[in-house]
Design an enzyme around this catalytic site. Structure first.
Site, mmCIF file in Angstrom:
data_model
loop_
_atom_site.group_PDB
_atom_site.id
_atom_site.type_symbol
_atom_site.label_atom_id
_atom_site.label_comp_id
_atom_site.label_asym_id
_atom_site.label_seq_id
_atom_site.Cartn_x
_atom_site.Cartn_y
_atom_site.Cartn_z
ATOM 1 N N GLY A 1 0.784 -1.223 0.000
ATOM 2 C CA GLY A 1 0.000 0.000 0.000
ATOM 3 C C GLY A 1 0.816 1.273 0.000
ATOM 4 O O GLY A 1 0.260 2.361 0.134
ATOM 5 N N HIS B 1 7.206 7.305 5.419
ATOM 6 C CA HIS B 1 6.346 8.077 6.316
ATOM 7 C C HIS B 1 5.674 7.118 7.284
ATOM 8 O O HIS B 1 5.203 6.056 6.905
ATOM 9 C CB HIS B 1 5.284 8.870 5.533
ATOM 10 C CG HIS B 1 4.617 8.065 4.470
ATOM 11 N ND1 HIS B 1 5.214 7.785 3.263
ATOM 12 C CD2 HIS B 1 3.412 7.443 4.431
ATOM 13 C CE1 HIS B 1 4.421 7.039 2.535
ATOM 14 N NE2 HIS B 1 3.313 6.803 3.220
HETATM 15 P P1 AMP Z 1 1.022 5.386 1.719
HETATM 16 O O1 AMP Z 1 -0.141 4.834 0.933
HETATM 17 O O2 AMP Z 1 1.388 4.587 2.932
HETATM 18 O O3 AMP Z 1 2.220 5.659 0.812
HETATM 19 O O4 AMP Z 1 0.543 6.761 2.309
HETATM 20 C C1 AMP Z 1 0.538 7.949 1.571
HETATM 21 C C2 AMP Z 1 -0.407 8.878 2.272
HETATM 22 O O5 AMP Z 1 -0.132 10.190 1.860
HETATM 23 C C3 AMP Z 1 -1.875 8.599 1.998
HETATM 24 O O6 AMP Z 1 -2.533 8.278 3.220
HETATM 25 C C4 AMP Z 1 -2.374 9.903 1.385
HETATM 26 O O7 AMP Z 1 -3.676 10.232 1.791
HETATM 27 C C5 AMP Z 1 -1.338 10.896 1.893
HETATM 28 N N1 AMP Z 1 -1.152 12.081 1.085
HETATM 29 C C6 AMP Z 1 -1.058 12.159 -0.271
HETATM 30 N N2 AMP Z 1 -0.827 13.430 -0.647
HETATM 31 C C7 AMP Z 1 -0.747 14.166 0.503
HETATM 32 C C8 AMP Z 1 -0.521 15.555 0.773
HETATM 33 N N3 AMP Z 1 -0.309 16.450 -0.185
HETATM 34 N N4 AMP Z 1 -0.527 15.957 2.066
HETATM 35 C C9 AMP Z 1 -0.758 15.068 3.059
HETATM 36 N N5 AMP Z 1 -0.965 13.746 2.869
HETATM 37 C C10 AMP Z 1 -0.966 13.302 1.597
#
Ligand code: AMP
Ligand code: ZN
Length: 116
Positions: free
Chosen positions: A95, A102
């Site tokens: 995912g 992060h």
């Molecule tokens: P993952 O799927 O673990 O890579 O998590 C990526 C996360 O980043 C997802 O939960 C998204 O909702 C979040 N995300 C994407 N773009 C942004 C943004 N500009 N600011 C904050 N969160 C974001």
């Protein structure tokens, strides 16, 4: 030390070039709210330096790796939670969609196991 990567969304938020709802920052980390929150508190904690995955961060900067967890704990505490979930998606099949590692901090609702 790992330099900012052009086109990396989270390097952009760390640099202030991309807007982010930043709630906390430390020497090595920045914490900001996820734009697609999956819990009342859903905050992403990132290293200021670019590492694609949690394992690369742990190998390259163990202090920053530990600071992801202490920062997440500080944010959870500040928002009134002593119970929370931390998630490190690693790899597309798990995912991971943003390849600047992060730590997801999720809190404020009861959670089930196993995750989907
Ligand atoms: P993952 O799927 O673990 O890579 O998590 C990526 C996360 O980043 C997802 O939960 C998204 O909702 C979040 N995300 C994407 N773009 C942004 C943004 N500009 N600011 C904050 N969160 C974001
Ligand atoms: Zn990056």
């Amino acid at each position: 030390m790992s330099a900012a990567v052009e086109g990396c969304l989270f390097c952009g938020i760390v640099a202030g070039d991309v807007p982010g709802d930043i709630v906390h920052s430390t020497e090595r980390t920045v914490a900001f709210r996820d734009v697609n929150a999956q819990a009342p508190t859903h905050v992403l904690v990132v290293p200021k330096d670019h590492y694609a995955t949690a394992a690369e961060l742990a190998a390259g900067d163990p202090a920053a790796s530990a600071e992801l967890v202490t920062t997440a704990h500080a944010v959870a505490t500040a928002e009134g939670y002593d119970s929370y979930r931390l998630v490190l998606n690693t790899g597309a099949d798990a995912g991971q969609t943003v390849f600047h590692t992060h730590l997801h901090l999720l809190a404020g609702r009861s959670m089930s196991w196993p995750p989907g």
